[in-house]
Motif scaffolding. Structure first.
Motif, short mmCIF file in Angstrom:
data_model
loop_
_atom_site.label_atom_id
_atom_site.label_comp_id
_atom_site.label_asym_id
_atom_site.label_seq_id
_atom_site.Cartn_x
_atom_site.Cartn_y
_atom_site.Cartn_z
N MET A 79 10.72 -0.05 34.16
CA MET A 79 10.81 1.04 35.11
C MET A 79 11.90 0.73 36.15
N ALA A 80 12.10 1.63 37.08
CA ALA A 80 13.16 1.47 38.08
C ALA A 80 12.72 0.62 39.26
N LEU A 81 11.55 0.00 39.17
CA LEU A 81 11.07 -0.90 40.21
C LEU A 81 10.29 -2.02 39.56
N SER A 82 10.04 -3.06 40.32
CA SER A 82 9.21 -4.21 39.94
C SER A 82 9.94 -5.22 39.07
N ASP A 83 9.40 -6.44 39.04
CA ASP A 83 9.88 -7.50 38.16
C ASP A 83 9.03 -7.60 36.90
N HIS A 84 8.07 -6.71 36.74
CA HIS A 84 7.25 -6.61 35.53
C HIS A 84 7.55 -5.29 34.83
N ARG A 85 7.32 -5.26 33.53
CA ARG A 85 7.30 -4.00 32.81
C ARG A 85 5.90 -3.42 32.85
N ALA A 86 5.83 -2.10 32.82
CA ALA A 86 4.53 -1.43 32.73
C ALA A 86 4.03 -1.50 31.30
N LEU A 87 2.73 -1.74 31.14
CA LEU A 87 2.11 -1.83 29.82
C LEU A 87 1.27 -0.58 29.60
N LEU A 88 1.61 0.20 28.56
CA LEU A 88 0.94 1.46 28.26
C LEU A 88 0.11 1.31 26.99
N VAL A 89 -1.13 1.78 27.03
CA VAL A 89 -2.00 1.75 25.86
C VAL A 89 -2.65 3.12 25.70
N ASP A 90 -2.44 3.74 24.56
CA ASP A 90 -3.07 5.01 24.23
C ASP A 90 -4.28 4.73 23.35
N LEU A 91 -5.47 5.05 23.86
CA LEU A 91 -6.72 4.77 23.17
C LEU A 91 -7.20 5.99 22.40
N ASP A 92 -7.80 5.74 21.25
CA ASP A 92 -8.53 6.77 20.51
C ASP A 92 -10.01 6.45 20.67
N LEU A 93 -10.65 7.13 21.60
CA LEU A 93 -12.05 6.84 21.90
C LEU A 93 -13.02 7.54 20.96
N ARG A 94 -12.52 8.42 20.10
CA ARG A 94 -13.43 9.12 19.18
C ARG A 94 -14.10 8.15 18.22
N GLN A 95 -13.37 7.13 17.79
CA GLN A 95 -13.96 6.13 16.91
C GLN A 95 -15.01 5.31 17.65
N ALA A 96 -14.75 5.07 18.94
CA ALA A 96 -15.71 4.28 19.72
C ALA A 96 -17.01 5.05 19.94
N THR A 97 -16.92 6.38 19.98
CA THR A 97 -18.11 7.18 20.23
C THR A 97 -19.18 6.97 19.17
N SER A 98 -18.74 6.87 17.92
CA SER A 98 -19.70 6.74 16.82
C SER A 98 -20.40 5.39 16.80
N MET A 102 -6.48 8.99 25.34
CA MET A 102 -6.59 8.52 26.72
C MET A 102 -5.56 7.42 26.95
N ARG A 103 -4.73 7.60 27.95
CA ARG A 103 -3.69 6.60 28.23
C ARG A 103 -4.08 5.74 29.44
N ILE A 104 -4.13 4.43 29.21
CA ILE A 104 -4.34 3.46 30.28
C ILE A 104 -3.04 2.71 30.50
N VAL A 105 -2.63 2.61 31.75
CA VAL A 105 -1.41 1.88 32.11
C VAL A 105 -1.77 0.80 33.13
N THR A 106 -1.28 -0.41 32.90
CA THR A 106 -1.38 -1.46 33.91
C THR A 106 0.02 -1.84 34.33
N PHE A 107 0.23 -1.99 35.64
CA PHE A 107 1.58 -2.16 36.17
C PHE A 107 1.52 -2.96 37.47
N ASN A 108 2.16 -4.12 37.47
CA ASN A 108 2.37 -4.89 38.70
C ASN A 108 3.60 -4.32 39.37
N ILE A 109 3.43 -3.61 40.48
CA ILE A 109 4.53 -2.83 41.07
C ILE A 109 5.34 -3.59 42.12
N LEU A 110 5.02 -4.87 42.38
CA LEU A 110 5.80 -5.68 43.32
C LEU A 110 5.91 -4.99 44.69
N GLY A 111 4.82 -4.37 45.11
CA GLY A 111 4.83 -3.71 46.41
C GLY A 111 5.78 -2.53 46.49
#
Length: 269
Positions: free
Chosen positions: A238-257, A1-10
């Motif tokens: 990215m080609a927009l914004s003054d922030h970089r996008a932060l990408l996190v790929d989660l392995d939720l299978r371990q969390a399930t247990s 599961m990929r979660i991305v947080t990104f301040n896109i500067l409008g």
């Protein structure tokens, strides 16, 4: 599961005020998020061509559920007012958004306290401090129904005022005490990694400088979790914004247990 947080500067670039919605959509498609948290989102504002940036992002990533939450209503300048939650879909506004390719079974909006007075801020090239008023802040939280079970994802954009954003983060994490775990808190927190972890009590899932985008020196954007989750991460310019996008790929299978319900609140007194 990929979660991305990104301040896109409008939707603007770092060095000009132009908004090209095609550039925004290509960026979102390239990030390929399952859940996307956006900050500094314009909604039907003149400066961004009256575009609904949340809807455009949803189209680009194939989101089935999404929500824009206004922090400010009206247009930049004299007509800005604090959003109340009573705004209509056709009202111009500015705020944050949360989008998901997976079903959302519940939403929560948390309005955070703003600094009640103007505060002095120092800007490069100016000898004397400038008195400024902070904008209202808000968070939006969703229960995402993943193939491995429900997960709570929250995003926010906190104050740039150092002594105040810690209070806001504390208020937010207390508001999420009863939320379904795992809990993932994302967004532009306007503070460094160590302080974000200490104030929130959550575990960082990514450690990358994100600001400014061209030569990042500090990490303002974060993905934090409770309990800790297995993850791989990167920050992408990215080609927009003054922030970089932060990408996190989660392995939720371990969390399930070891999935656990939301903490029980102990009655006071």
């Amino acid at each position: 599961m990929r979660i991305v947080t990104f301040n896109i500067l409008g939707g603007r670039t770092q060095h000009d005020a132009e908004v090209d919605v095609a550039v925004l959509q290509r960026a979102i498609a390239d990030l390929d998020p399952d859940v996307l948290a956006l900050q500094e989102v314009d909604h039907l504002l003149q400066r961004s061509g009256h575009a609904d940036l949340t809807a455009l992002a949803a189209e680009a990533m194939g989101a089935t559920d999404h929500r824009f939450v206004a922090a400010l209503a009206g247009s930049p300048g004299a007509t800005w007012t604090a959003a109340t939650g009573d705004e209509q879909p056709g009202d111009a506004a500015y705020g944050i958004a949360l989008l998901s390719r997976m079903p959302i079974s519940g939403w929560q909006v948390i309005r955070l306290p703003a600094v009640p007075t103007q505060v002095p801020m120092r800007f490069p090239g100016r000898l004397l401090p400038t008195w400024v008023r902070d904008e209202p802040r808000v968070a939006v939280s969703a229960t995402v129904e993943t193939p491995d079970g429900p997960i709570t994802v929250t995003t926010t954009h906190l104050s740039f005022i150092h002594w105040w954003n810690g209070r806001q983060l504390g208020r937010l994490t207390r508001s999420l005490a009863g939320a379904q775990r795992p809990l993932v808190l994302t967004g532009d927190l306007n503070m460094g990694l160590a302080r974000a972890a200490r104030v929130s009590g959550l575990t960082p899932l990514a450690e990358h400088a994100t600001f400014p985008a061209d030569r990042p020196r500090e990490q303002l954007d974060h993905v934090l979790a409770d309990p800790p989750l297995a993850a791989r991460s990167t920050a992408r310019r990215m080609a927009l914004s003054d922030h970089r996008a932060l990408l996190v790929d989660l392995d939720l299978r371990q969390a399930t247990s070891r999935r656990r319900p939301a903490p029980r609140r102990t009655p006071a007194g």
